[in-house]
Design an enzyme around this catalytic site. Structure first.
Site, PDB file in Angstrom:
ATOM      1  N   LYS A  68       0.791  -1.168   0.069  1.00 14.38           N
ATOM      2  CA  LYS A  68       0.077  -0.056   0.036  1.00 14.38           C
ATOM      3  C   LYS A  68       0.908   1.212   0.088  1.00 14.38           C
ATOM      4  O   LYS A  68       1.344   1.455   1.012  1.00 14.38           O
ATOM      5  CB  LYS A  68      -0.818   0.194   1.323  1.00 14.38           C
ATOM      6  N   GLU A 125       9.762   0.643  11.187  1.00 15.91           N
ATOM      7  CA  GLU A 125      10.583   1.888  10.799  1.00 15.91           C
ATOM      8  C   GLU A 125       9.966   3.102  10.855  1.00 15.91           C
ATOM      9  O   GLU A 125       9.032   3.516   9.966  1.00 15.91           O
ATOM     10  CB  GLU A 125      11.253   1.638   9.248  1.00 15.91           C
ATOM     11  N   CYS A 167      13.586  10.608   7.232  1.00 13.34           N
ATOM     12  CA  CYS A 167      13.334  10.040   8.718  1.00 13.34           C
ATOM     13  C   CYS A 167      14.585  10.248   9.384  1.00 13.34           C
ATOM     14  O   CYS A 167      14.653  10.372  10.925  1.00 13.34           O
ATOM     15  CB  CYS A 167      13.139   8.588   8.748  1.00 13.34           C
ATOM     16  N   GLU A 218       9.233  15.477  15.723  1.00 11.55           N
ATOM     17  CA  GLU A 218       9.870  15.369  14.253  1.00 11.55           C
ATOM     18  C   GLU A 218       9.078  16.348  13.594  1.00 11.55           C
ATOM     19  O   GLU A 218       8.015  16.294  13.248  1.00 11.55           O
ATOM     20  CB  GLU A 218       9.590  14.041  13.911  1.00 11.55           C
TER      21      GLU A 218
HETATM   22  P1  NAP Z   1       2.185   8.136   8.096  1.00 10.37           P
HETATM   23  O1  NAP Z   1       1.427   9.329   8.042  1.00 10.37           O
HETATM   24  O2  NAP Z   1       2.684   7.333   9.116  1.00 10.37           O
HETATM   25  O3  NAP Z   1       1.810   7.144   6.741  1.00 10.37           O
HETATM   26  C1  NAP Z   1       2.508   6.166   6.453  1.00 10.37           C
HETATM   27  C2  NAP Z   1       1.576   4.941   5.682  1.00 10.37           C
HETATM   28  O4  NAP Z   1       0.629   4.541   6.721  1.00 10.37           O
HETATM   29  C3  NAP Z   1       0.717   5.608   4.685  1.00 10.37           C
HETATM   30  O5  NAP Z   1       0.775   4.707   3.468  1.00 10.37           O
HETATM   31  C4  NAP Z   1      -0.459   5.772   5.155  1.00 10.37           C
HETATM   32  O6  NAP Z   1      -1.592   5.913   4.528  1.00 10.37           O
HETATM   33  C5  NAP Z   1      -0.388   4.545   6.320  1.00 10.37           C
HETATM   34  N1  NAP Z   1      -1.309   5.017   7.162  1.00 10.37           N
HETATM   35  C6  NAP Z   1      -2.094   6.202   8.057  1.00 10.37           C
HETATM   36  N2  NAP Z   1      -2.793   5.975   8.801  1.00 10.37           N
HETATM   37  C7  NAP Z   1      -2.963   4.640   8.914  1.00 10.37           C
HETATM   38  C8  NAP Z   1      -3.947   4.002   9.783  1.00 10.37           C
HETATM   39  N3  NAP Z   1      -4.677   4.380  10.618  1.00 10.37           N
HETATM   40  N4  NAP Z   1      -3.831   2.725   9.618  1.00 10.37           N
HETATM   41  C9  NAP Z   1      -2.798   2.067   8.733  1.00 10.37           C
HETATM   42  N5  NAP Z   1      -2.148   2.768   7.810  1.00 10.37           N
HETATM   43  C10 NAP Z   1      -2.160   4.252   7.795  1.00 10.37           C
HETATM   44  O7  NAP Z   1       3.918   8.626   7.582  1.00 10.37           O
HETATM   45  P2  NAP Z   1       4.065   9.796   6.321  1.00 10.37           P
HETATM   46  O8  NAP Z   1       3.510  11.000   6.729  1.00 10.37           O
HETATM   47  O9  NAP Z   1       3.761   8.966   5.042  1.00 10.37           O
HETATM   48  O10 NAP Z   1       5.819   9.791   6.369  1.00 10.37           O
HETATM   49  C11 NAP Z   1       6.673  10.285   7.321  1.00 10.37           C
HETATM   50  C12 NAP Z   1       6.866   9.512   8.658  1.00 10.37           C
HETATM   51  O11 NAP Z   1       7.636   8.400   8.257  1.00 10.37           O
HETATM   52  C13 NAP Z   1       7.958  10.059   9.311  1.00 10.37           C
HETATM   53  O12 NAP Z   1       7.440  10.002  10.650  1.00 10.37           O
HETATM   54  C14 NAP Z   1       9.219   9.734   8.816  1.00 10.37           C
HETATM   55  O13 NAP Z   1       9.945   9.524   9.953  1.00 10.37           O
HETATM   56  C15 NAP Z   1       8.787   8.244   8.644  1.00 10.37           C
HETATM   57  N6  NAP Z   1       9.738   7.435   7.977  1.00 10.37           N
HETATM   58  C16 NAP Z   1      10.626   6.663   8.565  1.00 10.37           C
HETATM   59  C17 NAP Z   1      11.744   5.852   7.737  1.00 10.37           C
HETATM   60  C18 NAP Z   1      12.453   4.937   8.590  1.00 10.37           C
HETATM   61  O14 NAP Z   1      13.074   4.104   7.751  1.00 10.37           O
HETATM   62  N7  NAP Z   1      12.564   4.794   9.986  1.00 10.37           N
HETATM   63  C19 NAP Z   1      11.800   6.091   6.499  1.00 10.37           C
HETATM   64  C20 NAP Z   1      11.078   7.217   6.027  1.00 10.37           C
HETATM   65  C21 NAP Z   1       9.888   7.550   6.715  1.00 10.37           C
HETATM   66  P3  NAP Z   1      -2.241   7.342   3.673  1.00 10.37           P
HETATM   67  O15 NAP Z   1      -1.833   7.102   2.228  1.00 10.37           O
HETATM   68  O16 NAP Z   1      -3.667   7.297   4.024  1.00 10.37           O
HETATM   69  O17 NAP Z   1      -1.567   8.525   4.315  1.00 10.37           O
END
Ligand code: NAP
Ligand code: MG
Length: 499
Positions: free
Chosen positions: A191, A267, A302, A401
């Site tokens: 997804k 992650e 991240c 963050e």
């Molecule tokens: P996010 O809001 O957590 O969303 C990530 C994914 O989760 C998206 O596909 C999102 O779908 C889905 N999602 C959202 N709410 C959900 C729910 N209630 N149930 C199931 N899935 C759900 O993160 P983001 O804003 O896309 O990315 C930024 C974050 O990712 C930052 O915190 C960053 O640090 C972290 N990150 C971590 C790494 C690592 O390797 N540690 C790498 C890159 C990014 P939607 O499409 O609907 O939003």
């Protein structure tokens, strides 16, 4: 100087066509109820196209396809070298289409197309090749036994893997999960983030072209609360690999706890320190690395070095050089050559960042560069590189963050204090350290509670080293390196009594 070999991406963008349907069981399909949602180009706020808006019913179909593909062993049952060849073909295809994929990534995400071409694409290609090559080089084990016993410790695929992807490095993170999961013989359902689905769908076309059997790789497009949740709760999904925010990561633990106790890999976010000691001499290379640490990818990274911890003795000189250098990072149209900072992912995220900047000022931080939204006339979402001085580690901008081009500067006066501040955070994804002293380099790298510590550079290392977080930056194993294969494997002991 203009690069005459560089494609005219703005021209190409006008002719770019997008794949917009979900990819299930080897075919591109509409959502069962026919719904669609829009994806926007953050560089100008315009709608790029409409994409199939799947929900739990579509997930049901995709999981059934992935499960059938796993159970009849059409992929897992291939000789390792056959799976290797298919994944290498996929890597070659991604390489052949790198310019197009970089353009799609830039249009959908807002990142500079030259960054996508120089960083995201080579990273994705290298990831696919590295894990493909590992397939027939990873050996299982045999433990010491008496001569009338044979023990085998073998690695087996975990089964059906769900992968939920964030929007900041859509293709690179997709490859980071796809390569080791498929290498191990699993079936996968992806997804993508709703803001950045298009590169994944183009990738799916290449997966089919590479000859990876139908049902082994699927993409269900749509929203987190529907598609993401349905994957997280599905009883036939054996493993859920998530990259995204810490907040959403918690949901996946809940989904697993309330369903089939699937294996969960998280992650998550970070608030990584970049520490500059007082023994450094040449500041220019340090300044350049610090800028990459917080400005690359608009700060939507991240492992961004978002807290600059600087020794009081070098602070004055360093900040002067840093401000001058940050000014050379041009914020602009992501398709134009020379742009180093493109658009932020969407209006909501931009407003979140502006909210953090406001909080920083209210809590006593002092802006020494930037702080404003710019290029509003384009309809896109841009914020200039921003530096806050006089930050204490307890302020909101030092704890949360921000995920934008905003650097918080914190001063220290001893190595011990630097370590204490670095570790005073709920996160533990990464850190960087700048020093000329070998003892300090070793001592501090060991003392920092983070998954990756880079010394005298900002880096996550390459494919050969593990990547992942301590504390609330994640758990469940490590991405990259051979450890990534462990994430998508079960270990089985076979104990044979010989007659
Ligand atoms: P996010 O809001 O957590 O969303 C990530 C994914 O989760 C998206 O596909 C999102 O779908 C889905 N999602 C959202 N709410 C959900 C729910 N209630 N149930 C199931 N899935 C759900 O993160 P983001 O804003 O896309 O990315 C930024 C974050 O990712 C930052 O915190 C960053 O640090 C972290 N990150 C971590 C790494 C690592 O390797 N540690 C790498 C890159 C990014 P939607 O499409 O609907 O939003
Ligand atoms: Mg988009």
């Amino acid at each position: 100087m203009t690069n005459t070999l560089r494609p005219n991406f703005a021209e190409r963008a006008k002719a770019q066509r997008f794949q917009t349907r979900a990819f299930i069981d080897g075919r591109f399909v509409d959502a069962l109820d026919g719904k669609t949602f829009t994806t926007v180009n953050p560089a100008n706020g315009e709608v790029l196209t409409r994409i199939a808006e799947c929900d739990a019913a579509d997930v049901e179909v995709a999981v059934a396809a992935a499960k059938a593909a796993f159970e009849d062993r059409r992929w897992a049952g291939l000789a390792p070298k056959e799976r290797k060849r298919a994944l290498l073909r996929l890597a070659d295809l991604v390489e052949q289409h790198a310019q197009e994929l970089a353009l799609i990534e830039s249009l959908d995400n807002g990142k500079p197309v030259d960054d996508a071409l120089a960083a995201d694409l080579p990273d994705a290609i290298e990831t696919l090749r590295w894990h493909a090559e590992a397939i027939d080089k990873l050996y299982d084990q045999s433990s010491p036994t008496p001569s009338d016993l044979v023990s085998l410790v073998v690695r087996e695929p975990v089964g059906v893997v769900g992968a939920v992807i964030p929007w900041n490095f859509p293709l690179a993170i997709l490859a980071m999960k796809t390569a080791p999961a498929l290498a191990g013989g699993n079936s996968l359902i992806v997804k993508p983030a709703e803001q950045t689905t298009l590169s994944a769908l183009r990738f799916a076309e290449l997966v089919a072209e590479a000859g990876i059997p139908a049902g082994v790789f699927n993409i269900v497009t749509g929203f987190g609360e529907t598609v993401g949740q349905a994957l997280g709760r599905h009883p036939d999904v054996d493993c859920l690999s998530f990259t995204g925010s810490t907040e959403v990561g918690r949901y996946f633990l809940k989904y697993a706890a309330e369903s089939n106790l699937k294996k969960v890999i998280l992650e998550l976010g970070g608030k990584s320190p970049a520490i500059v000691m007082d023994d450094v001499d040449d500041l220019q290379p340090i300044v350049e690395q610090l800028a990459i640490g917080i400005l690359f990818s608009q700060g939507e990274n991240c492992s961004a070095g978002s807290r600059l911890l600087v020794h009081e003795k070098v602070k004055g000189r360093l900040l002067e050089a840093l401000v001058e250098h940050f000014k050379t990072w041009t914020v602009g149209d992501p398709l134009v050559e020379g742009t180093r900072i493109g658009a932020l992912i969407d209006e909501k995220h931009m407003n979140n960042i502006l909210g953090y900047i406001k909080a920083g000022v209210e809590e006593g931080g002092r802006i020494i560069l930037g702080g404003q939204r710019i290029r509003q006339e384009t309809g896109g979402y841009y914020i200039e590189p921003t530096i806050f001085d006089d930050v204490s580690n307890q302020m909101t901008i030092a704890r949360e963050e921000i995920f934008g081009p905003v650097l918080s500067v914190i001063t220290f006066s001893s190595v011990e204090e630097a370590i204490a501040i670095a570790n005073d955070t709920p996160y533990g994804l990464a850190a960087s350290l700048y020093t000329n002293n070998l003892h300090t380099a070793h001592k501090v790298s060991r003392a920092i509670r983070a998954g990756t510590v880079s010394v005298n550079c900002f880096s996550e290392g390459d494919q050969s080293v593990p990547f992942g977080g301590f504390k609330q930056s994640g758990f469940g194993g490590r991405e990259k390196s051979f450890l990534a294969h462990d994430q998508y494997s079960e270990v089985k002991t076979i104990w044979i009594q010989l007659k």
